[in-house]
Design an enzyme around this catalytic site. Structure first.
Site, PDB file in Angstrom:
ATOM      1  CD  GLU A 256       1.296   3.728   4.770  1.00 26.29           C
ATOM      2  OE1 GLU A 256       0.980   3.184   3.502  1.00 26.29           O
ATOM      3  OE2 GLU A 256       1.516   3.027   5.384  1.00 26.29           O
ATOM      4  CE  LYS A 272      -2.213  -3.107   5.374  1.00 27.60           C
ATOM      5  NZ  LYS A 272      -2.115  -3.650   6.513  1.00 27.60           N
TER       6      LYS A 272
END
Length: 455
Positions: A256, A272
């Site tokens: 990420e 997410k």
């Protein structure tokens, strides 16, 4: 003072690990690893060591909001004093020397004035060093570039180049785990914390809270061996291996990005939504489809997108912030993720440190609204996050910046290896599923390392 940058090409290595092994015994060696040879989307690897200055502005433990804000101001001053006026070398060279290291999760506690638990972490919340030379491996152009700031003398340049062009010394280094990983949180403790979060959500106190667990085990030997094994298993485009103070190391295999700055363009890509990978292709495709169709995961992702749009709005030109991609499925060796990408244009007069200060820590690892979610985390988590959920970051001498969310990370210090896993709790979360997911995200790391117990 002459602030020119010297650039020369050296032989390119498809696997940057082979190059890093030639310098990793030097003080504070750092390897920012896109893991491109393993098939991820990374392009650049950055290798450096021997910082000319480790006396970079620091942050004392327990610093409050005003002191933490001043810390970022001090970093701006340091950057301008030592690197101001340096122009970009090339769009193909993301780092030409500058500040590199990590900002731990506790920096965010200071920025948001979160009351601290009584315990004080042993390790500092920040470790940044000022580097004056590096190697940039560009896997797209298959080119390796050695970059020196003008401060580096001719003899030192020759010594570094000699090191990089000679084979690494053969090593019989080993890594060994002495116990299985154990969780700091029992199922009962997790359930109690989960139920408390649900009550806060039902009362309208918050919408989402990221709840984590810490796993630890005893080890001995060379953690670089462990990093290379994990890299083969779970390569990720925002990975890093950092040699830290007092012999500690950070092994990070993060998928990420937190925030990047290139020219005026700002970009963030929150994750997410997660599903584990499966060896069976049909089962694996079913997991992808399930994640793509999950209303719960899409709602979680959208909450964080809105939070990050607000964060970027503090440093970006009004009207410039756009959601470029929403709910992309990105597949990594061990998991599928739901990823969105937001971009904007930075205000004139703002820089990388403003961006980091105004957005730290990443919303994907706190929840929403951010400050209240962090208060709940501080209340309910029984372990320190340390580097986990902070960021490995560089701010180049020419102002370019990139940073990750330090998830999928193992912190190795004084014979103890710690690893964390977690996930966002929302109104329709299931306790058992969330508890399992906090393990699934890192389970292949832990089982791979535990294999040394049987070897």
């Amino acid at each position: 003072m002459n602030k020119s940058v010297h650039v020369e090409e050296i032989p390119y290595f498809p696997d940057s690990c082979e190059l890093f092994e030639r310098i990793r015994d030097l003080p504070r060696a750092a390897f920012l690893d896109s893991s491109a040879p393993q098939g991820s989307s990374g392009r650049y690897d950055i290798l450096t060591a021997q910082p000319w200055n480790t006396d970079v502005p620091d942050l004392r433990p327990g610093a409050g909001e005003r002191e933490t804000q001043q810390f970022f101001n001090d970093l701006q001053v340091f950057q301008n004093e030592h690197y101001g006026g340096i122009q970009p070398v090339s769009s193909d060279i993301p780092f030409c020397g500058g500040l590199l290291g990590y900002l731990g999760y506790d920096v965010g506690k200071g920025l948001h004035d979160i009351p601290r638990a009584a315990s004080s972490p042993r390790f500092p919340a920040v470790q940044l060093c000022a580097y004056d030379w590096c190697v940039v491996q560009d896997h797209l152009l298959q080119r390796a570039t050695l970059v020196f700031q003008s401060r580096v003398g001719a003899q030192e340049r020759r010594d570094i180049k000699d090191r990089l062009t000679q084979p690494a010394r053969s090593s019989a280094a080993r890594f060994e785990l002495h116990s299985r990983f154990t969780s700091s949180v029992s199922p009962q403790q997790y359930e109690t914390a989960f139920e408390r979060i649900q009550r806060y959500i039902q009362d309208g106190d918050c919408y989402q809270v990221n709840l984590t667990r810490c796993f630890s085990a005893q080890y001995s030997g060379d953690t670089w061996v462990a990093y290379r094994a994990l890299r083969k298993l779970a390569a990720a485009p925002f990975s890093a291996y950092l040699s830290l103070a007092e012999g500690a190391t950070l092994l990070c295999l993060s998928p990420e990005r937190f925030i990047s700055l290139h020219g005026h363009r700002v970009e963030t890509s929150p994750i997410k939504g997660t599903r584990p990978r499966h060896a069976d292709p049909q089962q694996d495709e079913l997991a992808r489809h399930e994640l793509r169709a999950s209303l719960k995961d899409r709602a979680e992702n959208l909450m964080i997108v809105d939070l990050l749009r607000n964060d970027l709005g503090r440093s970006c030109v009004p009207g410039s912030i756009h959601v470029d991609r929403l709910f992309d499925i990105q597949s990594f060796p061990t998991v599928h993720h739901l990823v969105s990408t937001i971009s904007g244009e930075i205000h004139g007069g703002r820089d990388a440190w403003d961006l980091l200060r105004d957005s730290f820590p990443g919303g994907s690892i706190t929840g929403a609204p951010k400050r209240r979610a962090m208060e709940v985390i501080e209340e309910l988590e029984t372990h320190e996050r340390d580097i986990y959920c902070g960021s490995v970051v560089y701010v180049s001498a020419d102002g370019r910046m990139d940073s990750n969310i330090a998830i999928r990370s193992l912190f190795c210090d004084q014979g103890v290896m710690r690893c964390w896993g977690g996930g966002g709790i929302v109104a329709d979360s299931d306790c058992q599923q969330e508890y399992q997911e906090s393990y699934d995200k890192i389970s292949k790391f832990l089982t791979a390392l535990e294999a040394s117990l049987n070897g």
